[in-house]
Scaffold this motif. Sequence first.
Motif, PDB file in Angstrom:
ATOM      1  N   ARG A   1      22.276   2.330  34.750  1.00 56.16           N
ATOM      2  CA  ARG A   1      22.936   1.016  34.923  1.00 56.16           C
ATOM      3  C   ARG A   1      21.968  -0.125  34.663  1.00 56.16           C
ATOM      4  NH1 ARG A   1      25.793   2.887  40.452  1.00 56.16           N
ATOM      5  NH2 ARG A   1      26.483   4.784  39.443  1.00 56.16           N
ATOM      6  N   LEU A   2      20.742   0.038  35.194  1.00 54.67           N
ATOM      7  CA  LEU A   2      19.748  -1.026  35.066  1.00 54.67           C
ATOM      8  C   LEU A   2      19.414  -1.275  33.595  1.00 54.67           C
ATOM      9  CD1 LEU A   2      17.924  -2.843  36.812  1.00 54.67           C
ATOM     10  CD2 LEU A   2      16.147  -1.100  36.565  1.00 54.67           C
TER      11      LEU A   2
ATOM     12  N   GLU B   1      31.344   1.465  34.920  1.00 56.27           N
ATOM     13  CA  GLU B   1      31.336   0.172  35.636  1.00 56.27           C
ATOM     14  C   GLU B   1      32.073  -0.901  34.846  1.00 56.27           C
ATOM     15  OE1 GLU B   1      28.259   1.840  35.185  1.00 56.27           O
ATOM     16  OE2 GLU B   1      28.522   2.764  37.156  1.00 56.27           O
ATOM     17  N   GLY B   2      32.593  -0.535  33.694  1.00 58.82           N
ATOM     18  CA  GLY B   2      33.385  -1.496  32.921  1.00 58.82           C
ATOM     19  C   GLY B   2      32.595  -2.301  31.912  1.00 58.82           C
ATOM     20  N   GLU B   3      31.343  -1.935  31.688  1.00 62.44           N
ATOM     21  CA  GLU B   3      30.571  -2.631  30.652  1.00 62.44           C
ATOM     22  C   GLU B   3      30.917  -2.020  29.295  1.00 62.44           C
ATOM     23  OE1 GLU B   3      29.068  -5.185  31.384  1.00 62.44           O
ATOM     24  OE2 GLU B   3      27.792  -5.032  33.152  1.00 62.44           O
ATOM     25  N   HIS B   4      31.153  -2.865  28.305  1.00 64.24           N
ATOM     26  CA  HIS B   4      31.501  -2.362  26.978  1.00 64.24           C
ATOM     27  C   HIS B   4      30.228  -2.313  26.146  1.00 64.24           C
ATOM     28  CE1 HIS B   4      35.151  -5.108  27.935  1.00 64.24           C
ATOM     29  NE2 HIS B   4      35.055  -4.101  28.755  1.00 64.24           N
ATOM     30  N   LEU B   5      29.812  -1.110  25.790  1.00 66.51           N
ATOM     31  CA  LEU B   5      28.571  -0.987  25.014  1.00 66.51           C
ATOM     32  C   LEU B   5      28.824  -1.102  23.530  1.00 66.51           C
ATOM     33  CD1 LEU B   5      26.547   1.837  26.763  1.00 66.51           C
ATOM     34  CD2 LEU B   5      25.957  -0.558  26.544  1.00 66.51           C
ATOM     35  N   TYR B   6      30.038  -0.747  23.116  1.00 68.47           N
ATOM     36  CA  TYR B   6      30.320  -0.736  21.665  1.00 68.47           C
ATOM     37  C   TYR B   6      31.822  -0.823  21.453  1.00 68.47           C
ATOM     38  CZ  TYR B   6      30.557   1.094  16.863  1.00 68.47           C
ATOM     39  OH  TYR B   6      30.799   1.263  15.533  1.00 68.47           O
ATOM     40  N   ILE B   7      32.219  -1.728  20.580  1.00 69.32           N
ATOM     41  CA  ILE B   7      33.644  -1.835  20.218  1.00 69.32           C
ATOM     42  C   ILE B   7      33.712  -1.935  18.700  1.00 69.32           C
ATOM     43  CG2 ILE B   7      35.806  -3.130  20.490  1.00 69.32           C
ATOM     44  CD1 ILE B   7      34.408  -4.480  22.967  1.00 69.32           C
TER      45      ILE B   7
END
Lengths: 434, 504
Positions: free
Chosen positions: B189-190, B30-36
Motif C-alpha cells: 500500500r505504501l 483499497e480502490g486505487e486505480h493503477l492502470y486504466i
Amino acid sequence: MSQLAIWIGRSFIELSRKTGAEIRNKRVSYSINSMAANLKSALTGFAEEGDHVTMEWQLPYVTVERQLGSATAFLTTAGTEHWLELNLPLVPNHWSTQIEYAPMPLSRDLCFGVAERMSPHGKVLRSPDPADLDFLVEKLRMNKITHVAVGFLHANKNPENEQKVVQHFREKGFVVSASHEWDANFEERPRFWSAVIESYVDSFLTEKRQEIETVLNDLGITTQKLPGENHKWFKAMPFLQFSQATVYCGPDEMLWYMPNQNPVWKSTFGVLAAPGLGAEKITPHPLQLVDRNFWKSLAWSDSSVDWDLGPMCFGKGLKPTLLDLFHATGKLVPTPGLAERLSDKNSKKIMDTLRAYTRVDGGHRNENDILDGLLRTVAENWRLQMPHVGTIQLVGPLAPTILNIFKHVGLDHGITLANEDFYISENILRLVSQ
Amino acid sequence: MSESLINTRLYHLFENIFASTPRAAFVTSEGEHLYIRGETLADIATLPTSAQICLQYLQLEDGDVAICNDPYSGGSILSSFTLVAGMSAQPGSARGKGKNLADFLIAVKLALKPRVTLSEKLDQEGIRIPPTPLYIGGQMNEALFAAMSSHPDFPPELKLSLPQEIKKILELRERLQRAIAISRFDLSRLEIKKLLRASAQQMREAVYELAVGEARADFEIGPKERLKLRTEVADGKVVFDFSGSDPGVTHHLTFQGTFGACAGALLAFLRKPIPLNSGTLSVVEVIAPKGTIVNANFPKPVALGMTDGLDVIANLATQCLSAIDKTHAVANSGSTHCAIEIRFNNGKRFYDRVHPGTGASAKQAGLDGHSLWWRAQLRTSIEEIERRHPLIYESVTLRANSGGSGMNDGGAGVAKTFRVLEEAHLVWSFTDSHHKPLGYGGGKAALGPEILVYRAGSELGPDGAPIPGEKIKLPARGEMKLHPGDRVSLLAPGGGGFGAKTQT
C-alpha cells in the motif's frame, strides 16, 4: 556450379554459397539507396561466374513501411471510395484533440468509384460500363498514373466484374492488381489493401530488381531466380519458418517467430490478405530514440532513426538511440556487418547526451543507475512480449548483444543463442537444395 | 529505485499484458486505480468503479470472477458487460485480510452490439446484471449462469463466449502475477501511494502549463433539457461544475460517465500521452448534482446518455477549456452517432451508426469521419453485414461540406445509405439538438446530424433497385416500418472550422 542464395533484409544483405557439401556465409550492412552497389561489393570475391542464384528479400515490406512506393489509383464499388480510409487506425493512440489517420499507401484523390454491384451471393446486379471505364482511363492518363488496384465488394464470391475492369485497364497498358487474386476467405478490407500495396510497390521494386539483375549479369551470374515474377511481390516465405521459438534481433527490428505461425500481416493500416513475415514485432527495437517519458524517466520514444542515416554510435545522428545506450554501457557486441559501421567519433557525445537526460531524474540516482534502469525496463518489455515457452533462441546480428542485456538484468532464463551464427540466406539455400 | 522508474516499468508491464485487451483496468482492493485502458470516455471511470463495487459486495478472492453491467453499479450501457477477477500479489498470498481476499482486481469490458430502444426505464433497455459472482473457488456457478442466460434479453453471443472470456481474464491474472513476481515489484500500500503521488505530481505539472481561468458554456439538448457547465483551471486542478443543469429528458448519464467525459476532454486538450491512474485523475474534480442529466437517478434509461451524451459533455468541456487556454483551442466536434436499429422479421437485428467529424484547431483541419471520443477501430465489414442481413449498402462515404469552413476546416461526418430488401422495423434515437458543432475564432459551424428515409419509388434504376421516392426527415427518436426498397440515410454532423477563412 555452385548454388548461391541472397537474402536482402531490412538492413543487412546475407549471402550463402554452397559448393559440394561446403557452405560459406557472409553478412554486410547496406542502405536502400546504394543497394546495388553494396550487393556488388559483397558478391565480389564471394560468388563466382556461373553460380546459380536464388534471391529473396524483405524489400516489399520495407517499401510499404517507409512509404517508398509510387502513386496508384484505386477503383472500387461506387459509394465506398472512402471505406479504406475510414477504417484506418488513428494516431496518436492516446486521447488528443489533434488526431489523424495512420499514413496509408494511397491518396484519397486517386480513389474512384465504379458503378457496378455484386450481391453477397455472387450474383451480378450491375456490370461495369466500358464507357465509364474509358473515362477513368483518360483521367488517370492525364494524371500520369500507370498503376491501378481494383477492389469490388463481393469479388471473392464472383470476380466477374473485377476481371472485366482488370482486362480493360491491362489492355490500355496499365499495370493492374485486383482483390480477387487474394485469399477469398478474407473480407473486403484485407483484400482491397493487398491489391493496393501490390500496385503501390511495383514501380520501386521493379527498378530495384533491374538494378540487381544488372549487378548479377556483370558478375557473370546469369542463372537467376529473383522475386517479383509477373509483378507479384508478396508471397509466403517458407525459409522464415523455425522449428522452435525464435527471436530475430536486428538493429531496426526485433521479431519473434513461433513454429507454424500463421503469416497474417498486421500492417500499420490494418490486416492484409497478402502474407506477412510470419512474425510478431517486439518493441522497442534498438534504433528507437531515447527520451524522457511522462514521469520524466529515461525511456524510449515512438520515433526511431533510419538505418541508412545511422545512430550516434555510427558517428552520424544527434539524438541517442537504444543502440547507442547499449554501446555506451559496453553491452554492444560488434558482430560482422555491425562492427564495420561503429565509430568512436561520437562516443563522448553519446555519454554526454545520456548524462544530460539523466540529470532530469531529480538527482536521486547516479547516471549508471539510471542507464541500468533503462536497460532493465527495455529487457522486461522484450521479455513480456516473448512467447511463454521453454526455450527461446536468439538469432541475427544483434543476438549476442540482446543476450548480454538479458544476462545483465537477470532475465536470461530460457534464452539461448542459436548454436551457430544464423543466416536466413542459408535457409533459402537449404530449400533450394531440397 | 526512483518512483519515476518504477512507474515506467509498471506501466510497460500493464501495456504489454493488456496489449490485446483494449478495455481494462487494474485496481487495488483499497480502490486505487493503477492502470486504466479504454476506448470510450465511459471506460475511464466505469471500469475501475465496477471493479470496486464488485469487491465491495462480493468479497472476491484470488481467482474469483464476477460479472456486472448495471450502469448504476459502475457499468456503462447494458450491452457492455464487465468481468472482474480477483488477484493476489502472488498465488495464495493475499496481503493478510484473513481469508485469501483479493489484493487487486482486474476489470475487462466485453462490448456487444448495442441496442437502440425508446425506453422510459433502464430495465427496458436489456437485461441488467448487478455485481454477480460467476466463477467462484475455481468453478463456474452453473445454476446462476443458467438462470442468467435463460433470460430473453441475455445476449446469445455472450452465452456462447462467456466461459472463454472467463478463461481469458484468468490467464491475464496469471500473466500479471508471474510478471510482477519476476520483476520483483513491491506493490505494498505504501509503495502504491508513493507511485500514485508521483503520477499526480506530474499531472499537476501538465495542468500548470495551461492558462488559469474560468469559463462557462451551455448546451440545449432539447426543450427543458439544458446542460450548464462552469470550468475552472487553477492550482494544477481542473473543476467541471454542472450545477444548474436540468434533469434529463432523453439523455441520462451516470456520475462515472460524466467524470470520464470530463477527464477525457482534459486529457485530449493536453494532447500528451498521459497514463490513466488514480494519481493522474486526481487533478479532475466533477460537480454533478444528483438527479440532473449528468448524474441520473435509477431507473432512468442510459443508452443515449452514455453514448451520444458522453460526446456532448466532452465537447462542452473542451469548449470551456478552449475559452480558458486559447493556445490549445479547438472548435467543437460532432456530438452524435445517429444510431439506428433495424429489426427484421427473422428476429435478427442490425445496428449501425456513423462517426461525426472533429473540430479544427490552429494547427490542423478537423479529421474526417472519425469521432474524437471513440478510439475503437471500426471492425465492421460491408460484405459481412450484407451476407447477414437483407440489406445493401449504397454508400459509405464522407458527407460533403458537413465540416465548418475556416482557416482550417472542420472534419466531415460520415454519410451512410442502405436499402432494405425485406419488410423491417426501424428504431432510432439521436441527439438532434438545434446546437450545431460550433466553429472557433471566426470558423463556421458544421452541419448538424440528420436521419432520412427515402421510400421506394415505383421505377427501377440501372441496378434493378427502385429509385428513391418520398423523402422523410426523422425527428430525434422514433420508430417506423420499412418496406422492401426503402433507403435509410444516416448523416453524421461535421466538426466546426477554426479561424476565419482568408480571402484569396
